[in-house]
Design a protein around this motif. Structure first.
Motif, PDB file in Angstrom:
ATOM      1  N   VAL A  27       1.669   6.520   3.713  1.00  0.00           N
ATOM      2  CA  VAL A  27       0.262   7.076   3.899  1.00  0.00           C
ATOM      3  C   VAL A  27       0.112   8.432   4.605  1.00  0.00           C
ATOM      4  CG1 VAL A  27       0.165   6.174   6.434  1.00  0.00           C
ATOM      5  CG2 VAL A  27      -2.085   6.455   5.294  1.00  0.00           C
ATOM      6  N   PHE A  40       2.664  -1.623   4.271  1.00  0.00           N
ATOM      7  CA  PHE A  40       2.257  -0.165   4.248  1.00  0.00           C
ATOM      8  C   PHE A  40       3.343   0.742   4.196  1.00  0.00           C
ATOM      9  CE2 PHE A  40      -0.671  -2.990   6.517  1.00  0.00           C
ATOM     10  CZ  PHE A  40      -1.872  -2.526   6.163  1.00  0.00           C
ATOM     11  N   PHE A  81       0.658  -1.074  -0.054  1.00  0.00           N
ATOM     12  CA  PHE A  81      -0.008  -0.006   0.305  1.00  0.00           C
ATOM     13  C   PHE A  81       0.739   1.444   0.239  1.00  0.00           C
ATOM     14  CE2 PHE A  81      -2.409  -3.206   2.547  1.00  0.00           C
ATOM     15  CZ  PHE A  81      -3.492  -3.371   1.672  1.00  0.00           C
ATOM     16  N   SER A 130      -2.275   4.227   8.655  1.00  0.00           N
ATOM     17  CA  SER A 130      -2.189   3.337   7.752  1.00  0.00           C
ATOM     18  C   SER A 130      -3.510   2.469   7.782  1.00  0.00           C
ATOM     19  CB  SER A 130      -1.054   2.279   8.418  1.00  0.00           C
ATOM     20  OG  SER A 130       0.382   2.799   8.099  1.00  0.00           O
ATOM     21  N   CYS A 189      -4.445   3.833   4.255  1.00  0.00           N
ATOM     22  CA  CYS A 189      -4.133   2.447   3.340  1.00  0.00           C
ATOM     23  C   CYS A 189      -5.377   1.727   3.525  1.00  0.00           C
ATOM     24  CB  CYS A 189      -2.973   1.679   3.773  1.00  0.00           C
ATOM     25  SG  CYS A 189      -1.227   2.708   3.565  1.00  0.00           S
TER      26      CYS A 189
END
Length: 468
Positions: free
Chosen positions: A301, A298, A270, A305, A277
């Protein structure tokens, strides 16, 4: 028109995996198991159809909508099979997929969305939790069974349609939109959307999204009142939630009462540039339950997250959420936020009173590695009348600016949390019971929002479909 050799070729239909298991409701504190995939049923006839045989030019400038739709319709009426898009770039308006049909876009080929809104019919669409008139998605299916998109090609929206809503109030087209589809498989493709949502399944069952590259200036996949969904090995780079789970907003969503349930997210990467995310909510009026997230990375972001959110006026529930074996870095605000007091817009016709406060229970986060985030956990916006029942945070290593702030939680379990923080308390709590809370500093929870009262004209709103 006669069908030549290139038009119809006998071949095996594409296969993919779909989650088909039905999970029982998990008791509070119990482990939550993901849905299990099963093969997509083969199309009835196994024909392959080439839209160039119906006049598609695939030159990127001539609209090939008619030829592409004829190929898809022909495939469906012959009992099913595969429409193969190859050899170039196909400019097209909205396309409808029928039952037992696979649309395969080969490597090097692309479907390009038309820049003209008139090429996307107006129908009833789900937008921000309400059914309203709007433009249908570029590739869409409704009421179909056994539908697939596959191949290593691309589906690209037009940048000539900016924003999410037109000047007349109609929602702009999503890139891929599926309504009431049972047996859905979207695999291997690269998608690039403009400012609207990329992939939007609504009321779907047994859906698989695997090995996708999802790019765009808005949400990646919005799972909306769907059952048994698997999102696997996908790479997201979006300018809003990479994945968002929804189930309707206000009294309309609550009375329809179609939850999003049995969702498995695994082995995804992500990157988000505006929101979260993974976002759960805030449109949760039909309920969200039994969600697992496993072995995900992740990397970037803008906010948190993982952001799980709702507000009084939604009603329903968010329950049985399990996330395990995650790697988190590059977070603008932090790893995890829970907000059930004031997230998202209030509906014109909310669920009033105590019933409108969402029930939240059984959240588990295990084996999490967090690197250099501003905040580890921010979970104070929880209503004391309906506290979070069951919160497990276990086996976490973290470097963070600040630690964990928890309020209005019963049955918390904090275990084996190795956190190095730059300032403040490692743990601060208010009205929290459970284990692993020793040494917590007190905090003052945020003020509560005003009580929610019923909208005056709910029946009229349901009949007209007017937005708030």
């Amino acid at each position: 028109m006669s069908i030549d050799r290139r038009t119809v070729l006998v071949a095996a239909a594409a296969t993919a995996a779909l989650p088909r298991a039905v999970s029982a409701a998990a008791p509070a504190g119990a482990a939550i198991k993901p849905a299990r995939p099963a093969p997509l049923a083969a199309a009835t006839t196994g024909v392959q159809i080439d839209p160039r045989s119906f006049g598609a030019r695939c030159d990127g400038t001539t609209k090939d909508t008619v030829a592409l739709q004829r190929a898809l319709d022909r495939c469906a009426v012959l009992g099913g099979g595969t429409v193969v898009v190859a050899g170039g770039r196909y400019l097209t308006g909205a396309l409808r997929l029928g039952s037992n049909t696979v649309l395969r876009i080969e490597a090097g080929a692309a479907l390009l969305g038309s820049p003209d809104l008139a090429d996307y019919p107006v129908t009833e669409i789900r937008w921000e939790g309400r059914w309203l008139p709007g433009h249908i998605g570029l590739i869409h299916a409704q009421g179909a069974r056994n539908v697939g998109l596959a191949g290593k090609g691309s589906i690209i929206a037009s940048d000539a349609i900016p924003g999410r809503v037109a000047a007349n109030g109609l929602r702009h087209p999503a890139l891929l939109e599926f309504v009431d589809v049972a047996g859905l498989s979207v695999t291997e493709l690269t998608t690039r959307q403009n400012d609207m949502w990329s992939i939007h399944p609504v009321y779907c069952e047994d859906a698989l999204f695997r090995d996708l590259v999802v790019k765009g200036r808005a949400d990646g996949i919005d799972v909306d009142s769907c059952r048994r969904v698997a999102i696997e090995r996908c790479d997201f780079d979006t300018v809003d939630d990479c994945i968002s789970l929804k189930s309707g907003r206000g009294m309309e969503g609550n009375r329809i009462a179609r939850p999003t349930e049995d969702v498995s997210i695994a082995d995804c990467t992500f990157r988000d540039h505006r929101w979260a995310c993974i976002g759960i909510g805030s449109e949760t009026s039909g309920g969200i339950r039994r969600v697992t997230v496993d072995r995900c990375r992740f990397l970037k972001v803008y906010t948190f997250s993982v952001y799980i959110k709702s507000r009084p006026g939604r009603g329903a529930f968010i329950e049985d959420i399990a996330m395990r074996d995650l790697e988190v870095s590059g977070a603008g605000n932090g790893f995890l936020r829970l907000n059930f007091l004031d997230s998202g817009k209030q509906d014109q016709f909310p669920v009033p009173g105590h019933d409108g406060i969402p029930t939240v229970r059984n959240f588990r986060f295990e084996r999490i590695r967090v690197t250099d985030v501003p905040v580890l956990v921010e979970a104070v916006n929880i209503h004391p009348e309906k506290p979070l029942d069951g919160f497990v945070l276990r086996d976490v290593t973290s470097t963070a600016g600040k630690g964990m702030r928890l309020a209005n939680i019963r049955g918390a379990v904090l275990q084996r949390i190795d956190v190095r923080i730059a300032e403040g308390a490692k743990l601060a709590t208010a009205n929290v019971s459970g284990r692993g809370l020793d040494g917590a500093e007190p905090l003052t929870p945020p003020p509560l929002p005003d009580p929610v009262v019923a909208g005056a004209d709910y029946r009229l709103g349901m009949e007209s479909g007017r937005p708030n």
